[in-house]
Scaffold this motif. Sequence first.
Motif, PDB file in Angstrom:
ATOM      1  N   SER A  30      17.015 -30.159  41.632  1.00  9.12           N
ATOM      2  CA  SER A  30      16.672 -28.932  42.370  1.00  9.12           C
ATOM      3  C   SER A  30      17.800 -28.537  43.310  1.00  9.12           C
ATOM      4  O   SER A  30      18.158 -27.361  43.416  1.00  9.12           O
ATOM      5  N   ASN A 107      10.638 -15.723  40.320  1.00  8.61           N
ATOM      6  CA  ASN A 107      10.519 -16.235  38.959  1.00  8.61           C
ATOM      7  C   ASN A 107      10.959 -17.694  38.838  1.00  8.61           C
ATOM      8  O   ASN A 107      10.667 -18.347  37.850  1.00  8.61           O
ATOM      9  N   GLU A 109      10.616 -21.524  39.939  1.00 11.02           N
ATOM     10  CA  GLU A 109       9.466 -22.274  40.438  1.00 11.02           C
ATOM     11  C   GLU A 109       9.668 -22.741  41.882  1.00 11.02           C
ATOM     12  O   GLU A 109      10.787 -23.000  42.334  1.00 11.02           O
ATOM     13  N   ARG A 113      12.719 -23.517  44.679  1.00 13.60           N
ATOM     14  CA  ARG A 113      12.948 -22.542  45.761  1.00 13.60           C
ATOM     15  C   ARG A 113      12.737 -23.113  47.154  1.00 13.60           C
ATOM     16  O   ARG A 113      13.228 -22.559  48.126  1.00 13.60           O
TER      17      ARG A 113
END
Length: 128
Positions: A30, A107, A109, A113
Amino acid sequence: MATFLLILAVGLFVLMGGLFWSIMGQEKKSHEQVHLQGGRYVAVIKDFSAMRGYTNRASLLLKIETPSGPVGQRLIVPIEGAVTWDFVTTARVTERPVYVRCIIDPNVELAVRQYGFLLEEAPPGEAA
């Protein structure tokens, strides 16, 4: 019977370790995605708190200036290098704008974010 319980306990221990390792790997992915796809925005820190269990992470509530207008977003950011707790506290109290790198696209996930990076440099026209 004792051998079976020992094998079961070792198996559970290995399973829990693997789960922990995969979660840490997902978090690293991420962070990498935010580095690659995230935009650099001017933001004002509205509130912050330390992450429970971590001394090097903060949860920031930010007012982010985007081309389509201001957006409120909470980000988990690392506290490292030139970004110290004093830097965060001073920026919050003085409402001094700071740069953040994050993804604000709905948009993407939320697991991705929610991470961002507070950048050391100040926006143009601001005292550092």
